[in-house]
Enzyme design. Structure first.
Site, PDB file in Angstrom:
ATOM      1  CG  HIS A   1       4.791  -0.979  -1.287  1.00 33.48           C
ATOM      2  ND1 HIS A   1       4.671   0.155  -0.530  1.00 33.48           N
ATOM      3  CD2 HIS A   1       4.240  -1.973  -0.546  1.00 33.48           C
ATOM      4  CE1 HIS A   1       4.062  -0.138   0.605  1.00 33.48           C
ATOM      5  NE2 HIS A   1       3.800  -1.429   0.623  1.00 33.48           N
TER       6      HIS A   1
ATOM      7  CB  SER B   1       3.770  -1.452   4.016  1.00 31.24           C
ATOM      8  OG  SER B   1       2.725  -1.192   3.144  1.00 31.24           O
TER       9      SER B   1
ATOM     10  CD1 TRP C   1      -1.655   1.365  -1.771  1.00 34.76           C
ATOM     11  CD2 TRP C   1      -3.054   2.390  -3.179  1.00 34.76           C
ATOM     12  NE1 TRP C   1      -2.933   1.095  -1.349  1.00 34.76           N
ATOM     13  CE2 TRP C   1      -3.809   1.705  -2.196  1.00 34.76           C
ATOM     14  CE3 TRP C   1      -3.731   3.112  -4.163  1.00 34.76           C
ATOM     15  CZ2 TRP C   1      -5.207   1.726  -2.177  1.00 34.76           C
ATOM     16  CZ3 TRP C   1      -5.128   3.129  -4.139  1.00 34.76           C
ATOM     17  CH2 TRP C   1      -5.840   2.445  -3.158  1.00 34.76           C
TER      18      TRP C   1
HETATM   19  C1  GTR Z   1      -1.992  -2.108   1.178  1.00 31.31           C
HETATM   20  C2  GTR Z   1      -2.575  -0.931   1.908  1.00 31.31           C
HETATM   21  C3  GTR Z   1      -1.494   0.030   2.319  1.00 31.31           C
HETATM   22  C4  GTR Z   1      -0.275  -0.658   2.897  1.00 31.31           C
HETATM   23  C5  GTR Z   1       0.035  -2.007   2.293  1.00 31.31           C
HETATM   24  C6  GTR Z   1       0.931  -2.919   3.107  1.00 31.31           C
HETATM   25  O1  GTR Z   1      -2.966  -3.023   0.788  1.00 31.31           O
HETATM   26  O2  GTR Z   1      -3.501  -0.307   1.061  1.00 31.31           O
HETATM   27  O3  GTR Z   1      -2.025   0.987   3.212  1.00 31.31           O
HETATM   28  O4  GTR Z   1      -0.367  -0.753   4.252  1.00 31.31           O
HETATM   29  O5  GTR Z   1      -1.114  -2.750   2.065  1.00 31.31           O
HETATM   30  O6  GTR Z   1       0.951  -2.890   4.332  1.00 31.31           O
HETATM   31  O7  GTR Z   1       1.617  -3.723   2.486  1.00 31.31           O
END
Ligand code: GTR
Length: 418
Positions: free
Chosen positions: A397, A256, A347
């Site tokens: 995710h 992420s 996302w």
């Molecule tokens: C979310 C963000 C993403 C991603 C994620 C993470 O809130 O929008 O870009 O980086 O966090 O790092 O878990």
């Protein structure tokens, strides 16, 4: 007689004009061609890539997106501790990298080595979100002393991790299985480098090395992603001094926001022999121009500290970016890079992550490797491994054992000793 300098200047111009083919200007809206330089030259050799296009791309990313980190500086290593761990299965080594005299100017490194090793081993190096102790229930892991985000599930209150946070993220770090395959695992808590909240760059490494002057910073001053990437390179500095590690075979991995970070670290620092981006999305592997899922404006508003201030000029104006994320992956070439998506992670725009990996492939091919072995997005759970690797895993995710299986296989393939 004609003046010799005028003659030779004319000759030089004539020769240069015939040697470099210039390309027609690119249509607005399309991502920049990795193999055409800013001044329109066609990049058709490894030397032109290495000497012209790659440095220019990195400079554009520094100027417009991640910001500029200070140059290398001396570090000291302290508080080294080494012992057997995990029921005798591993050697655990921890040390502290100090990057300034200020009390909080350090990062704590955790390393597990397979117990039985003869000679230096390859390693995976990754940052984590809640402290090194979340990787395993091993009671010997040092807890972070820097700010940690509160989280009931993980076990963090008043920005301090509780004992019960030990092993809270073990699902993301299959330590024993990594060791069993002959790799070391090296971990650092990202908040040791820069706490992940917007405080005007007073805390973390920014406050120590590059504090704002009268509250002001340059538009291309480094953001937090650049700081975390800087930290990864400093850990690699320390691994170069570590006899048990083969520092020429270190894979940098991140999930992420930390996947965005591993890409930026690997793009800049050619000592990283392999780069893994797990679900990195916007500002990571996904094309910004597609505007699917998270967009430049959304990310800059939600996380104003992640990128340089100059990146905000592209809020809602992605088409104007002189770069896009395929160039970030291309800057890693010819070193192996793996991009992974998750099917339910819209996302992060899985298709955008695939397409930018594909978009980097011509550079890999120019440099004599196979690049990405497909030209269409593979189905869910059908990984593809070439010099570039890609998969879209079923599910959400996350960083899972399924992802790790691919990373281990990819590393086996590329790190195998001839
Ligand atoms: C979310 C963000 C993403 C991603 C994620 C993470 O809130 O929008 O870009 O980086 O966090 O790092 O878990």
């Amino acid at each position: 007689m004609r003046h010799p300098t005028i003659l030779s200047a004319w000759l030089l111009v004539a020769l240069t004009a015939s040697a470099c083919i210039t390309a027609p200007p690119r249509k607005p809206g399309l991502p920049p061609d990795p193999l055409i330089s800013v001044d329109g030259r066609v990049i058709d050799s490894a030397a032109a890539w290495q000497d012209v296009r790659r440095p220019e791309i990195l400079e554009l990313f520094r100027q417009h997106m991640y910001g500029r980190a200070p140059s290398h500086m001396p570090l000291t290593i302290e508080s080294v501790q080494e012992e057997l761990a995990l029921d005798g299965l591993a050697r655990r080594k921890q040390w502290r990298i100090r990057y300034g005299k200020h009390e909080g100017a350090f990062l704590d490194v955790l390393m597990y080595l397979p117990r039985e090793v003869t000679g230096p081993v390859p390693a995976f190096l990754g940052l984590n979100f809640f402290g090194n102790q979340t990787l395993h229930t091993d009671p010997g892991i040092r807890m972070p002393s820097s700010w940690v985000r509160n989280d009931k599930k993980i076990g963090v209150t008043d920005n301090r991790p509780l004992e019960r946070s030990r092993g809270a993220r073990a699902n993301r770090w299959p330590v024993e299985r990594i060791l069993a395959r002959g790799y070391a695992l090296v971990a650092v808590y990202y908040g040791d480098i820069d706490p992940d909240f917007d405080d005007g760059f007073a805390n973390g490494v920014h406050g120590v090395l590059d504090p704002p002057i009268e509250g002001k910073r340059a538009p291309d001053a480094w953001g937090s992603i650049a700081a975390w990437a800087w930290g990864l390179s400093r850990v690699l500095d320390s691994l170069e001094r570590e006899p048990s590690i083969d520092a020429t075979r270190v894979a940098v991995i991140g999930h992420s926001r930390l996947g965005k970070t591993s890409l930026w670290a690997g793009a800049q620092d050619e000592r990283f022999a392999m780069v893994i981006s797990n679900n990195s999305g916007c500002g990571g592997a996904a094309y910004s121009r597609r505007r699917q899922g998270e967009t430049v404006q959304v990310i800059n508003r939600a996380f104003p500290h992640w990128f340089s201030r100059s990146f905000r000029a592209f809020n809602d104006r992605e088409d104007q970016l002189p770069i896009d994320q395929h160039l970030l992956i291309a800057a890693i070439a010819p070193r192996p890079a793996y991009v992974a998506s998750a099917a339910k992670d819209s996302w992060a725009d899985p298709e955008g992550e695939f397409l930018s990996t594909l978009g980097a492939s011509p550079v890999y091919r120019l440099l004599g490797t196979e690049g990405l072995p497909v030209d269409k997005m593979p189905e869910v759970d059908h990984p593809v491994h070439g010099q570039l690797g890609y998969h879209v895993r079923a599910g959400k995710h996350d960083l899972t054992w399924q992802d790790w299986q691919q990373y281990l296989a990819f590393a086996d393939r590329h790190f195998a000793k001839q």
